[in-house]
Design an enzyme around this catalytic site. Structure first.
Site, PDB file in Angstrom:
ATOM      1  N   GLU A  66       0.774  -4.975  -0.620  1.00  0.00           N
ATOM      2  CA  GLU A  66       1.224  -4.915  -2.114  1.00  0.00           C
ATOM      3  C   GLU A  66       2.419  -5.867  -2.098  1.00  0.00           C
ATOM      4  O   GLU A  66       2.922  -6.411  -3.111  1.00  0.00           O
ATOM      5  CB  GLU A  66       0.936  -3.800  -2.758  1.00  0.00           C
ATOM      6  CG  GLU A  66      -0.444  -3.167  -3.043  1.00  0.00           C
ATOM      7  CD  GLU A  66      -0.752  -2.313  -1.800  1.00  0.00           C
ATOM      8  OE1 GLU A  66      -0.205  -2.241  -0.873  1.00  0.00           O
ATOM      9  OE2 GLU A  66      -1.813  -1.709  -2.089  1.00  0.00           O
ATOM     10  N   PHE A 128      -3.772  13.408  -5.668  1.00  0.00           N
ATOM     11  CA  PHE A 128      -4.128  12.528  -4.687  1.00  0.00           C
ATOM     12  C   PHE A 128      -3.391  10.719  -5.058  1.00  0.00           C
ATOM     13  O   PHE A 128      -3.949  10.471  -6.188  1.00  0.00           O
ATOM     14  CB  PHE A 128      -5.528  12.177  -4.066  1.00  0.00           C
ATOM     15  CG  PHE A 128      -5.771  11.195  -3.297  1.00  0.00           C
ATOM     16  CD1 PHE A 128      -5.183  11.434  -1.701  1.00  0.00           C
ATOM     17  CD2 PHE A 128      -6.506  10.145  -3.548  1.00  0.00           C
ATOM     18  CE1 PHE A 128      -5.487  10.300  -0.864  1.00  0.00           C
ATOM     19  CE2 PHE A 128      -6.846   9.281  -2.479  1.00  0.00           C
ATOM     20  CZ  PHE A 128      -6.057   9.037  -1.398  1.00  0.00           C
ATOM     21  N   GLN A 129      -2.588  10.332  -4.331  1.00  0.00           N
ATOM     22  CA  GLN A 129      -2.147   9.038  -4.351  1.00  0.00           C
ATOM     23  C   GLN A 129      -1.325   8.928  -5.765  1.00  0.00           C
ATOM     24  O   GLN A 129      -1.237   7.926  -6.432  1.00  0.00           O
ATOM     25  CB  GLN A 129      -3.328   7.942  -4.550  1.00  0.00           C
ATOM     26  CG  GLN A 129      -3.812   7.716  -3.082  1.00  0.00           C
ATOM     27  CD  GLN A 129      -4.467   6.462  -2.804  1.00  0.00           C
ATOM     28  OE1 GLN A 129      -5.026   6.043  -3.721  1.00  0.00           O
ATOM     29  NE2 GLN A 129      -4.417   5.821  -1.798  1.00  0.00           N
ATOM     30  N   LYS A 178      -5.574   6.414 -15.388  1.00  0.00           N
ATOM     31  CA  LYS A 178      -6.792   6.121 -15.342  1.00  0.00           C
ATOM     32  C   LYS A 178      -7.639   6.558 -16.431  1.00  0.00           C
ATOM     33  O   LYS A 178      -8.581   5.525 -16.773  1.00  0.00           O
ATOM     34  CB  LYS A 178      -7.318   6.779 -14.123  1.00  0.00           C
ATOM     35  CG  LYS A 178      -8.707   6.289 -13.489  1.00  0.00           C
ATOM     36  CD  LYS A 178      -9.299   6.732 -12.127  1.00  0.00           C
ATOM     37  CE  LYS A 178     -10.358   6.222 -11.575  1.00  0.00           C
ATOM     38  NZ  LYS A 178     -10.878   6.600 -10.499  1.00  0.00           N
ATOM     39  N   MET A 490      20.311 -14.395  12.398  1.00  0.00           N
ATOM     40  CA  MET A 490      21.520 -14.116  11.703  1.00  0.00           C
ATOM     41  C   MET A 490      22.289 -12.910  12.066  1.00  0.00           C
ATOM     42  O   MET A 490      23.488 -12.946  12.200  1.00  0.00           O
ATOM     43  CB  MET A 490      21.185 -14.244  10.241  1.00  0.00           C
ATOM     44  CG  MET A 490      22.473 -14.182   9.288  1.00  0.00           C
ATOM     45  SD  MET A 490      23.615 -15.558   9.650  1.00  0.00           S
ATOM     46  CE  MET A 490      23.098 -16.575   8.478  1.00  0.00           C
TER      47      MET A 490
END
Lengths: 588, 196
Positions: A66, A128-129, A178, A490
């Protein structure tokens, strides 16, 4: 309305209020806002939205992580000036977006991220999640929304688009439960229009301030224009150029400003700041007037503020009132859209003779140019500077270059000369490694006809290398140049300069990038001598598909000049006159 | 220096977090924060007091305005304003030693709002120093104070329609008296009404 009818007459429900599911409303609103491409990754809490996608004329790009989605949306926005859109599920999907959101926030990039969340009935139960993504992203978004009613989806999304693009742009996140996706509501695109845009109430362009600015410009002996990202965001390229040309004022650019003023223009001095040209920083310290246009006096630009341009009066033209006097105290603040402010200011600006000052600056270039790495003889070493120079030369400077973060980013800024805005895409504020590859994919979707180059280090490239699969799945063509020095370069440079050469955790083992590309079905080639560079670049350009070049460059080369963090602009570290790298036994 | 901001914010979930988060990010401690309904439907009014450098006022106000749910922000700075705080103080008091408290309450122009056989509750409204004064006196007897609950400060600019908040809203301006140019006699009269 049958599901298949929506796609065929996808615009009907934009004009006629229709009952749709929340999931359909998400897409219908995006269509209404002009979105054609969304970068995302499905998951449980966003599945209803994905299920409805097939009914709408939007192309979804499946990313591999993502973070890639938010960087792609960001790259899309930077290349096109349009709002980029990323989508993810709840929990880890949402948290993976965060680095990309913060990247966009720090560079003021318009972006809308849509996340699914668990049903409103279980919000706050550690389902969940489930994660509090609006809480997590609160400090790294311009605004965010938690939507738990179907009828609120369209207004929230439309409001998000307004916020993302207005004033100083930035990312907005819309988190949709949802059950809101699954419910139905009457979709009325027109009625979901947000309230009229409220400009920041502290915008002020007073007549007296304009007069004062004009007076300062008229009387200045050593003026400089500092042009930043705001120039391209505001579309003020013509106005800045007119100001510079009419009053004969030299222009220097921030990293994100590169391209906003043509590199080839006689008044363009180059980049300022930590790795800017020595003569630019010297001139800023000598200047008696700085005209800051759409830039925020970032610490990478000013060095220590106590000694920054102490002889100069400062005019700050800036759209965000919170930036005024934040880092550097200014004498005149013109707080508004840069283009509009300059249009008001320009009628007050008369022609001026700036030749003496321009001559002074020009004469100070001498020593630095001699030290330029491009002038070093070809003794078998491959320097990144050569790669950038050839890349610029061969592409005619017309490509969109998307860089990662580190040494290669600075070399690109120094040696690839940008003539037009939106041709350099780079993470300036947050300095996000792993940005280049996904952002380049986003840029390619925004500008499918443009030549797009990724320039990344071996470290940053590995952070998001999985997006090579996305390139293959989407069948797009970009060119990838890895500047491979076997170090986190760097950081190594800082260790060399400031930590006694203790190269702790910076030597880096990488896969054979050409074989990695091959495993993805992407062509590639390794390059290790200066003589091979041009041919390799040409092969990449002419290849039908994505092409990866692995440039095996000098391992311990540093970016010069450099202002150490916290030092003054005039205290630059210069390239050593006798480069130890040129005196190794194999040179003889 | 002490800064006092008065802001109108949308009455929605999470808005206070956004305001508080701004100060957290700037590493500025909020000394006092009061929020309640205002005269404008759907908008809450808050008074926020914090300690920050003199120059910080501009940036804080500008940053508050950048929050989508913030509608108006007034930096009271040194402008003439009335500031009040409410305190509820529960003290231990038996029927035998109550009268002493009653006297104190009288002197401080506070009120008794609850009375039981073991304790009583004092309600006091005033400027911070007055409330501090009462608490200090009550503390002279160790163990007397059982609980203290203070509201934090409420601030309102003096005068009719003088506040920048209302000006920003485009409220009626014909009778606007700029607080800074307030006629001397009115200012004097107010000074009598509000002995601070």
């Amino acid at each position: 309305m049958g599901t298949n009818d929506i796609k065929q007459s996808s615009n009907d429900h934009l004009t006629t209020p229709t009952r749709l599911t929340g999931a359909e409303i998400v897409w219908a609103t995006l269509v209404g806002e002009g979105v054609t491409t969304v970068f995302g990754y499905p998951g449980g809490a966003i599945l209803p939205v994905y299920d409805a996608l097939r009914k709408f004329p939007i192309h979804h790009v499946l990313v591999r992580h993502e973070q890639g989605a938010s960087h792609m949306a960001d790259g899309y926005a930077r290349a096109s000036g349009q709002v980029g859109v990323a989508m993810a599920t709840s929990g880890p999907g949402a948290t993976n977006l965060v680095t990309g959101i913060a990247t966009a926030m720090l560079d003021s990039i318009p972006m809308v991220c849509i996340t699914g969340n668990v049903s409103s009935k279980v919000l706050g139960t550690d389902a969940f999640q489930e994660i509090d993504i609006t809480g997590i992203t609160l400090p790294v978004t311009k605004h965010n929304f938690l939507v738990n009613r179907t009828e609120d989806i369209a207004p929230a999304l439309r409001h998000a688009f307004q916020i993302a693009q207005s004033g100083r742009p930035g990312p907005v996140l819309v988190d949709i439960t949802k059950d809101a996706q699954q419910g139905t509501a009457i979709f009325d695109f027109a009625a979901a229009k947000p309230r009229a845009y409220r400009p920041h109430p502290m915008l002020r362009v007073e007549d007296s301030a304009l007069a004062q600015a004009a007076e300062l410009i008229r009387n200045a002996k050593r003026p400089i224009i500092l042009a930043g990202h705001g120039v391209s965001e505001s579309g003020a390229m013509e106005q800045v150029r007119t100001l510079a040309e009419r009053a004969q004022i030299p222009v220097t650019l921030t990293l994100l400003g590169l391209g906003a003023f043509p590199a080839s223009h006689a008044l363009n001095m180059g980049m300022m700041g930590m790795h800017g040209e020595a003569w630019v920083n010297q001139a800023i310290q000598e200047a008696d007037l700085l005209i800051a246009c759409g830039m925020r006096f970032d610490d990478r630009v000013t060095g220590t503020v106590a000694t920054y341009a102490t002889k100069a009066k400062k005019i700050h033209i800036e759209v965000d009132p919170a930036e005024i006097n934040k880092n550097i105290k200014v004498d005149v603040a013109l707080v508004g859209d840069l283009r509009e402010v300059l249009e008001q200011l320009l009628p007050r600006i008369a022609g001026r003779d700036g030749s003496a000052w321009l001559k002074t600056i020009d004469s100070s270039k001498g020593a630095a140019a001699v030290r330029d790495i491009k002038n070093l003889p070809d003794l078998g070493h491959l320097y990144a500077a050569h790669v950038m120079h050839d890349l610029w030369r061969i592409t005619g400077g017309n490509a969109i270059v998307v860089t990662d973060v580190g040494q290669h980013q600075m070399w690109e800024a120094q040696y690839f000369h940008h003539e037009r805005p939106r041709t350099l895409i780079t993470s300036g504020g947050l300095g996000t490694m792993g940005f280049a590859l996904p952002a380049a994919i986003g840029a390619k979707f925004a500008c499918p006809d443009k030549e797009v180059w990724v320039v990344a280090g071996d470290g940053g490239f590995q952070m998001t290398a999985a997006e090579l699969s996305t390139i293959v799945q989407e069948k797009i063509k970009i060119n990838i140049a890895i500047i491979n020095n076997g170090y986190l370069g760097m950081v190594r440079q800082w260790q060399e300069f400031f930590y006694g050469g203790n190269y702790e955790s910076t030597p880096l083992v990488s896969p054979d990038f050409v074989k990695l590309a091959d495993a993805h079905g992407i062509q590639g080639r390794a390059v290790s001598t200066r003589a091979q560079v041009a041919g390799a670049v040409e092969s990449a350009r002419s290849a039908p598909g994505t092409f990866l070049l692995n440039f095996m460059v000098e391992k311990e080369e540093s970016v010069y000049p450099m202002i150490p963090a916290g030092a003054s602009l005039h205290e630059m570290i210069r390239r050593p006159g006798h480069d130890p790298l040129l005196e190794s036994p194999d040179d003889k | 220096m002490l800064h006092t901001f008065v802001a109108y914010v949308e009455d929605l979930p999470g808005v206070l977090t956004r305001v508080a988060s701004l100060f957290r990010r700037l590493n500025i401690n909020i000394i006092s924060l009061t929020v309640g309904r205002s005269e404008r439907p759907g908008l809450s009014r808050l008074t926020l007091v914090c300690e920050a450098s003199a120059e910080a006022g501009h940036r804080i106000r500008a940053s508050l305005y950048k929050l989508e749910n913030v509608v108006d922000v007034d930096d009271i700075a040194g402008a003439p304003a009335v500031t009040r705080e409410l305190a509820l103080i529960k003290v231990a008091a038996t029927p035998r030693n109550r009268s002493q408290i009653f006297d104190l309450v009288e002197v401080f122009r506070a009120r008794i709002v609850d009375l039981t056989s073991e304790s009583l509750m004092i309600e006091m409204t005033g400027v911070e120093s007055k409330i501090e004064g009462l608490i200090e006196v009550l503390r002279e007897d160790e163990g007397r104070i059982l609980e203290i609950c203070r509201s934090g400060k409420l601030t309102m600019r003096r005068g009719h329609h003088t506040s920048g908040v209302l000006k920003a809203m485009g409220a009626k301006t014909e009778d606007n008296a700029d607080a800074d140019n307030e006629p001397a006699e009115i200012a004097k009269e107010r000074a009598v009404v509000e002995p601070e």
